[in-house]
Enzyme design. Structure first.
Site, PDB file in Angstrom:
ATOM      1  N   ILE A 466      36.782 -56.949 -15.839  1.00 56.56           N
ATOM      2  CA  ILE A 466      38.025 -56.612 -15.129  1.00 56.56           C
ATOM      3  C   ILE A 466      37.762 -56.344 -13.648  1.00 56.56           C
ATOM      4  CG2 ILE A 466      39.103 -55.822 -17.241  1.00 56.56           C
ATOM      5  CD1 ILE A 466      38.695 -52.929 -16.340  1.00 56.56           C
ATOM      6  N   GLY A 467      36.610 -56.857 -13.193  1.00 58.43           N
ATOM      7  CA  GLY A 467      36.248 -56.681 -11.791  1.00 58.43           C
ATOM      8  C   GLY A 467      35.112 -55.696 -11.641  1.00 58.43           C
ATOM      9  N   PRO A 634      22.874 -50.469 -10.541  1.00 58.88           N
ATOM     10  CA  PRO A 634      23.330 -49.403  -9.631  1.00 58.88           C
ATOM     11  C   PRO A 634      24.261 -49.906  -8.532  1.00 58.88           C
ATOM     12  CG  PRO A 634      20.938 -49.325  -9.930  1.00 58.88           C
ATOM     13  CD  PRO A 634      21.410 -50.589 -10.592  1.00 58.88           C
ATOM     14  N   GLY A 704      28.283 -45.544 -19.176  1.00 56.84           N
ATOM     15  CA  GLY A 704      29.447 -46.252 -18.633  1.00 56.84           C
ATOM     16  C   GLY A 704      29.949 -45.520 -17.423  1.00 56.84           C
ATOM     17  N   GLU A 707      35.706 -44.677 -14.570  1.00 56.67           N
ATOM     18  CA  GLU A 707      36.748 -43.646 -14.607  1.00 56.67           C
ATOM     19  C   GLU A 707      36.241 -42.277 -14.158  1.00 56.67           C
ATOM     20  OE1 GLU A 707      39.709 -44.944 -18.013  1.00 56.67           O
ATOM     21  OE2 GLU A 707      37.662 -45.444 -18.461  1.00 56.67           O
TER      22      GLU A 707
HETATM   23 MO1  MOS Z   1      41.035 -47.523 -18.541  1.00 54.18          MO
HETATM   24  S1  MOS Z   1      42.689 -46.412 -17.992  1.00 54.18           S
HETATM   25  O1  MOS Z   1      40.790 -47.039 -20.131  1.00 54.18           O
HETATM   26  O2  MOS Z   1      41.556 -49.121 -18.324  1.00 54.18           O
END
Ligand code: MOS
Length: 750
Positions: A466-467, A634, A704, A707
């Site tokens: 997703i980028g 990184p 990961g 977020e």
């Molecule tokens: Mo994220 S808000 O789980 O794409």
């Protein structure tokens, strides 16, 4: 679990292997797809937020140039609801199929769709569809915490001890309400669907963060078996959660293609992005903290309410982090929903944790002030030794080190306590800190790796990039196992016909995908050895497999580098095109009885500058220290954190979707009026990764990243603003009007 420590490619800052495709414009995004006979669809959106369609007249639109069809509830054809489910299958934000009835529940709800030869013709005709409504007053605003809750009473999310008693008894207390407005996802790439129905099968080019789920939902809504649907998302111009689950426009595009037997493209316009494809809901949270005089937390209570749509239940989950972040014997988290005339909210980057930590970490700052304890110290003092909400150990937690390393890098020891007391170059500066955390998990994944006659490898997994750099990390994992250079590895993803892979959500792809790809690559190497000893023509024919090893893309007798034969030569000699291996890994998400608490941690330090004379607030710098397992790349990881910090700046200072109270329309529905942080707002961002591998989660120790970088930023900024101005902003975004009352402000408000 196995631990892989040494690697020539893992942990190396690696440029994206898909970078050249992107910068040359040859990467194919959903709306780039074009087919002979392609038609364009444009939805007709309701202009009321609450009411009923009383009349619809499509006759003018139908006669307009280029118009092929206008579909309404009567003519769109059969569409089904998806069955309810748990987990990550059959997930959809809006369960009601588009055009299912004549009731309008939010502004912009699709009421018809026009199909024409060009997008402009479809758009013009959509504007000429006349719809009359019986309209009712929409419900949009009001104090969430004091409104009657949609849920009968707030649901208990986590509980231990006797919070009420501890709150009553405590010598130091904070009791405050924090608010977050509706935030709208604004990826540069608009949502889009290109649907191609050939009479049997649907091929759907979608903007999706989860192609496998998207396929299953579309099959269910169209009423066909999943084999008759293929969903493709090779590149995504970001999603931030808004593209995790299918939205009604995708169903409309597929239905139009079904009805017309022609390929149909539907691009969601920027204004529609503000009403039809989710948002972070309005949220109110009451936080109560109690502590002993020396700063030991004795009780934490968090009561949150978020708005949801009329038909669907979206729970923001603001209490996700609260139960384990700090040590406290007494804790209560409750959550409730209030229905509004809006489209359904959805996950937006760091759902739950990001708004939850804005409230909790603001309250921690308020408590530190009350106790006259340094806010970093207060957090260090309340470090738990286990996850007290589940009574299990942490897999790997280094929050204290995040705080101390961050404090040292930021220069925190120079901070003076008094409001507005720090000056530099004629500016008042404010410093704030917040801790953060984000769930780490694996979800079930399958992958295949192929080793080919031309000396290259191919790795396939039904996940998405997703980028964030998934193409590159997948190639790195294959290269690590096989020794084949990145330039000779093809990564294939973003297609629901591939072995099912993880959703690109929760920042879980790296942790989920790596064990499956490791196993697939190893099995492919084994398959190569089998071919070497068994296939006719192989130079190793009739040797024992145990005598051989696969090293750097060659097969050799163990330890005999000088006799290594490139794998391509063996396959050529044996006239075999390729050998392959498959890999699978189990999920950990949703484990009802987890043995370990898997989370990432971080500390966010923010500096703001404040000019009271002209009431000008600017970001100064951000120091962020992240403990998110081992960083496989990184370079991509740093990019994720920097981007997330920028979203945090937007959340703290700018972002707010505003609605017209009468019509229910989002009024700042464009990138001029909905302000996001841009380059000019970019603070100096110093990113540090602690890089402790979490081998409990996977053999590479990766958790990961993404977020986590947004979590805590807004609180660090409002805490810094308080330090500079003496104004505690509990209602985001920070408006300049809030700060005019600052005792440190020379501007008098009129
Ligand atoms: Mo994220 S808000 O789980 O794409």
């Amino acid at each position: 679990m196995e631990q892989i420590q040494e690697s020539k490619v893992i942990g190396v800052p690696t440029p994206r292997i898909d970078g050249p495709l992107k910068v040359s414009g040859s990467a194919m995004y959903a709306s780039d797809h074009h087919f002979p006979g392609l038609l364009y669809a444009w939805p007709v959106c309701a202009t009321v937020a609450n009411g009923t369609i009383s009349r619809m007249d499509t006759s003018v639109a139908e006669k307009m140039t280029g118009v092929v069809a206008v579909y309404t509830r009567e003519t769109i054809g059969k569409l089904y609801r998806v069955p309810p489910s748990d987990g990550f299958s059959m997930v959809v934000d809006e369960r009601r199929p588009p055009l299912a009835d004549d009731t309008i529940r939010y502004y912009g709800q699709y009421v018809a769709v026009v199909v024409a030869q060009t997008m402009e013709q479809a758009h013009a005709a959509a504007d000429k569809v006349k719809v009359s409504y019986r309209r009712d007053q929409p419900v949009l605003s009001g104090q969430l915490l004091t409104l009657p809750l949609t849920t009968a009473k707030p649901e208990e999310k986590s509980k231990r001890g006797d919070t009420a008693a501890a709150l009553k008894a405590a010598p130091a207390k904070v009791d405050a309400v924090y608010k977050i407005p509706v935030e709208t996802h604004n990826p540069i790439e608009l949502h889009a669907s290109v649907a191609v129905y050939d009479g049997q099968k649907y091929t759907l080019y979608e903007t999706s963060q989860a192609v496998v789920n998207h396929r299953d939902v579309m099959a269910a809504m169209l009423g066909v078996p999943p084999e008759q649907v293929q969903v493709i998302t090779k590149f995504l111009g970001s999603g931030f959660g808004g593209k995790l689950w299918p939205w009604p426009h995708a169903v409309l595009a597929a239905a139009c293609s079904r009805n017309l037997r022609r390929p149909v493209k539907l691009v969601v316009s920027r204004p529609m992005m503000f009403q039809n494809v989710g948002h972070r809901p309005a949220i109110e949270q009451r936080i109560q903290l109690a502590a002993s005089a020396d700063g030991k937390l004795t009780a934490v209570q968090q009561d949150y309410v978020n708005h949801t749509s009329i038909l669907d239940d979206y729970d923001e989950g603001c209490g996700e982090i609260t139960p384990f972040l700090y040590s406290t014997p007494n804790l209560l988290v409750t959550g409730g929903l209030v229905r509004r005339n809006v489209g359904n909210p959805t996950a937006m980057r760091g759902p739950g944790a990001v708004p939850g930590l804005f409230a909790l970490e603001s309250a921690m700052d308020e408590l530190a002030l009350e106790l006259k304890i340094d806010p970093v110290q207060l957090r260090l003092m309340n470090e738990p030794s286990i996850d007290e909400s589940l009574n299990i150990p942490f897999s790997s937690r280094h929050l204290k080190e995040c705080l101390t390393v961050g404090a040292q890098k930021f220069g925190w020891s120079h901070r003076t306590l008094e409001i507005g007391s720090m000056k530099r170059d004629g500016l008042t500066i404010g410093w704030g800190v917040a801790a953060c955390s984000w769930i780490a998990a694996r979800i079930e994944t399958a992958a295949t790796v192929e080793l080919r006659q031309d000396g290259s490898a191919r790795v396939a997994c039904g996940t998405q990039d997703i980028g964030t750099g998934t193409y590159t990390v997948m190639a790195q994992v294959v290269s690590h196992v096989t020794g084949i250079p990145l330039t000779k590895i093809d990564v294939v993803l973003g297609d629901s016909s591939l072995p099912p892979g993880p959703i690109s959500g929760g920042s879980w792809v790296t942790a989920s995908m790596t064990p499956a790809v490791l196993e697939a690559a190893r099995n492919a190497c084994t398959a190569m050895l089998v071919a070497a000893v068994k296939a006719d023509g192989s130079p190793f024919k009739n040797r024992k497999q145990e005598e051989l090893e696969f090293v750097d893309g060659t097969v050799r007798v163990k330890g005999h580098a000088q006799n290594a034969v490139p794998m391509g030569r063996i396959l050529q000699a044996a006239q075999i095109n390729s050998v392959s291996g498959t890999g699978k890994s189990e999920g950990t998400f949703g484990d009802p009885k987890p043995k370990l608490s898997f989370h990432s941690y971080g500390a966010q330090f923010a500096e703001v500058t404040w000019q009271p004379e002209i009431a000008r607030l600017r970001m100064g710098r951000v120091v962020t220290v992240i403990d998110a397992g081992r960083m496989l790349n990184p370079r991509a990881a740093r990019n994720q954190i920097e981007g997330a910090v920028m979203m945090g700046v937007g959340m703290a200072l700018f972002e707010e979707t505003m609605y017209d109270e009468r019509s229910g329309a989002p009024v700042n529905n464009n990138l001029a009026d909905y302000v996001v942080a841009v380059n000019a707002d970019t603070p100096e961002i110093d990113v540090t990764f602690l890089d402790y591998p979490d081998y409990e989660l996977n053999p590479l120790g990766a958790r990961g990243v993404g977020e986590i970088g947004l979590a805590g930023i807004a609180a660090a900024i409002t805490n810094a603003v308080h330090h500079a101005t003496g104004i505690r902003v509990r209602d985001l975004p920070i408006r300049i009007e809030n700060l005019l009352q600052s005792p440190a402000s020379g501007v008098s408000s009129v």
